[in-house]
Design a protein around this motif. Structure first.
Motif, PDB file in Angstrom:
ATOM      1  N   LEU A  32       0.842  -1.202   0.000  1.00  0.00           N
ATOM      2  CA  LEU A  32       0.000   0.000   0.000  1.00  0.00           C
ATOM      3  C   LEU A  32       0.875   1.249   0.000  1.00  0.00           C
ATOM      4  O   LEU A  32       0.538   2.268  -0.626  1.00  0.00           O
ATOM      5  CB  LEU A  32      -0.918   0.002   1.230  1.00  0.00           C
ATOM      6  N   TYR A  33       1.989   1.168   0.715  1.00  0.00           N
ATOM      7  CA  TYR A  33       2.932   2.297   0.793  1.00  0.00           C
ATOM      8  C   TYR A  33       3.538   2.552  -0.580  1.00  0.00           C
ATOM      9  O   TYR A  33       3.536   3.682  -1.077  1.00  0.00           O
ATOM     10  CB  TYR A  33       4.022   1.953   1.807  1.00  0.00           C
ATOM     11  N   TRP A  34       4.073   1.472  -1.203  1.00  0.00           N
ATOM     12  CA  TRP A  34       4.718   1.658  -2.510  1.00  0.00           C
ATOM     13  C   TRP A  34       3.687   1.998  -3.586  1.00  0.00           C
ATOM     14  O   TRP A  34       3.998   2.735  -4.525  1.00  0.00           O
ATOM     15  CB  TRP A  34       5.488   0.396  -2.910  1.00  0.00           C
ATOM     16  N   LYS A  35       2.484   1.473  -3.439  1.00  0.00           N
ATOM     17  CA  LYS A  35       1.423   1.769  -4.416  1.00  0.00           C
ATOM     18  C   LYS A  35       1.056   3.251  -4.376  1.00  0.00           C
ATOM     19  O   LYS A  35       0.649   3.822  -5.392  1.00  0.00           O
ATOM     20  CB  LYS A  35       0.203   0.913  -4.092  1.00  0.00           C
ATOM     21  N   SER A  36       1.188   3.880  -3.212  1.00  0.00           N
ATOM     22  CA  SER A  36       0.914   5.317  -3.089  1.00  0.00           C
ATOM     23  C   SER A  36       1.939   6.146  -3.848  1.00  0.00           C
ATOM     24  O   SER A  36       1.725   7.334  -4.088  1.00  0.00           O
ATOM     25  CB  SER A  36       0.915   5.724  -1.610  1.00  0.00           C
ATOM     26  N   LEU A  37       3.066   5.514  -4.210  1.00  0.00           N
ATOM     27  CA  LEU A  37       4.115   6.188  -4.985  1.00  0.00           C
ATOM     28  C   LEU A  37       4.120   5.699  -6.433  1.00  0.00           C
ATOM     29  O   LEU A  37       5.154   5.688  -7.097  1.00  0.00           O
ATOM     30  CB  LEU A  37       5.484   5.925  -4.345  1.00  0.00           C
ATOM     31  N   GLU A  38       2.962   5.276  -6.911  1.00  0.00           N
ATOM     32  CA  GLU A  38       2.845   4.647  -8.227  1.00  0.00           C
ATOM     33  C   GLU A  38       3.356   5.542  -9.351  1.00  0.00           C
ATOM     34  O   GLU A  38       3.858   5.062 -10.362  1.00  0.00           O
ATOM     35  CB  GLU A  38       1.376   4.267  -8.493  1.00  0.00           C
ATOM     36  N   ASN A 102       3.894  -1.844  -8.210  1.00  0.00           N
ATOM     37  CA  ASN A 102       3.421  -0.671  -8.951  1.00  0.00           C
ATOM     38  C   ASN A 102       3.097  -0.950 -10.411  1.00  0.00           C
ATOM     39  O   ASN A 102       2.698  -0.045 -11.143  1.00  0.00           O
ATOM     40  CB  ASN A 102       4.452   0.458  -8.853  1.00  0.00           C
ATOM     41  N   LEU A 218       2.400  14.740  -0.275  1.00  0.00           N
ATOM     42  CA  LEU A 218       2.280  13.339   0.143  1.00  0.00           C
ATOM     43  C   LEU A 218       3.434  12.508  -0.415  1.00  0.00           C
ATOM     44  O   LEU A 218       4.014  11.680   0.299  1.00  0.00           O
ATOM     45  CB  LEU A 218       0.948  12.753  -0.331  1.00  0.00           C
ATOM     46  N   THR A 219       3.783  12.744  -1.681  1.00  0.00           N
ATOM     47  CA  THR A 219       4.896  12.020  -2.305  1.00  0.00           C
ATOM     48  C   THR A 219       6.196  12.290  -1.565  1.00  0.00           C
ATOM     49  O   THR A 219       6.972  11.371  -1.293  1.00  0.00           O
ATOM     50  CB  THR A 219       5.044  12.425  -3.788  1.00  0.00           C
ATOM     51  N   LEU A 222       6.178  10.468   1.816  1.00  0.00           N
ATOM     52  CA  LEU A 222       6.340   9.023   1.645  1.00  0.00           C
ATOM     53  C   LEU A 222       7.771   8.658   1.267  1.00  0.00           C
ATOM     54  O   LEU A 222       8.317   7.656   1.746  1.00  0.00           O
ATOM     55  CB  LEU A 222       5.371   8.506   0.581  1.00  0.00           C
TER      56      LEU A 222
END
Length: 307
Positions: A32-38, A102, A218-219, A222
């Motif tokens: 979920l963390y890495w997906k937020s940095l897609e 991702n 946010l990016t 993270l």
């Protein structure tokens, strides 16, 4: 042993289980963390993960006064070579996992961590001349059948799963040869590749493509927090491993890929066909056989020690 000692031992075990659950729960939720940095390239995420892990771990070592342990670890040439190899292996593992998450391959990534324990057994036989029990042979055969079934039906080797399993297995083998605290080991491993990570990040900054300056708030948060997200489950894992038996850790470790698999299928709607189900069924069966065999070995060993 007194009643007071029994109580302390019980509390210590419960605490260890909580630490282990926290570690594997966070590892399972990290997609979920890495997906937020897609929107950020995988190589850039990896560079930030390495650099900020190094900063965070070095800060922890400084505060706790454990600098000396790093120097001790680096005195031996064999240790240095193993730690360099470990840093390269874990970097490959991190990059492939981030890329897989991702790019819609979370199901296959979870497969890699399901078969990892069985790869550990295979490596033990190949490199450490360990002997397999019949149950362990059966477990490896079942897992191999699952991977083969997936390969034949989809026409390609599940390279993401294989790369994750192989890189993490070899990383674990290297780590066994160097007895270090997780934080000290992570500090040295990230120190090896941090110069490369910084050069890459500076290059991106120079070309105006750096997400740290061009991304959203946010990016930025993270990316800066990638070090903490990487180091904390390692700390919890170490605390858990000190308090509970390896057999217990062995069962809890399946929590992480299970969470990732469920996230991939139900939250991100990745394909999970009948082919996947049959393949995973073979692998899950192998893991059940392996886990029960391992548990039996642990019990037999305890009985012999009592005698």
């Amino acid at each position: 042993m007194t009643q007071s000692d029994d109580k302390k031992a019980h509390e210590n075990t419960i605490t260890g289980i909580y630490y282990a659950l926290a570690a594997y729960l966070l590892w399972g939720l990290l997609p979920l963390y890495w997906k937020s940095l897609e929107g950020v390239p995988g190589t850039e995420i990896l560079a930030h993960r390495i650099a900020w892990s190094f900063v965070f771990v070095m800060a922890v070592l400084f505060v706790t006064g454990r600098w000396g342990k790093m120097k001790e670890a680096l005195r031996e040439k064999n240790n240095r070579m193993r730690l360099i190899a470990g840093s390269l292996l874990i970097s490959v593992n991190w990059f492939v996992y981030i890329w897989a998450v991702n790019n819609g391959h979370m199901v296959e990534a979870s497969l890699g961590y399901y078969i990892n324990p069985l790869f550990n057994v295979a490596v033990g036989v190949a490199f450490l001349r360990e002997r397999l029990s019949r149950a362990q042979v059966a477990a490896i055969v079942l897992a191999a059948m699952g991977v083969l079934f997936l390969t034949v039906n989809f026409g390609q080797v599940p390279w993401i799963a294989m790369t994750l399993a192989i890189s993490f297995t070899l990383y674990g083998m290297v780590k066994k040869k160097v007895h270090l605290e997780p934080m000290v080991g992570l500090a040295i491993e990230t120190a090896v590749v941090t110069p490369l990570a910084l050069m890459y990040l500076l290059f991106l900054q120079g070309t105006g493509a750096a997400s740290l300056t061009n991304g959203s708030l946010l990016t930025v948060i993270l990316l800066l927090g990638a070090g903490v997200a990487t180091a904390m489950p390692l700390v919890w894992f170490a605390q858990g491993a000190q308090r509970i038996p390896l057999s217990t850790m062995g069962f809890i470790q399946y929590l992480s890929p299970t969470i990732s698999l469920l996230l991939g299928v139900f939250l991100f709607h990745e394909k999970f066909t009948s082919v996947h189900l049959i393949s995973f069924a073979f692998i899950w069966s192998g893991l059940v056989v392996y886990s029960l065999s391992h548990l039996k070995q642990m019990r037999d060993s305890k009985r012999e020690n009592v005698r």
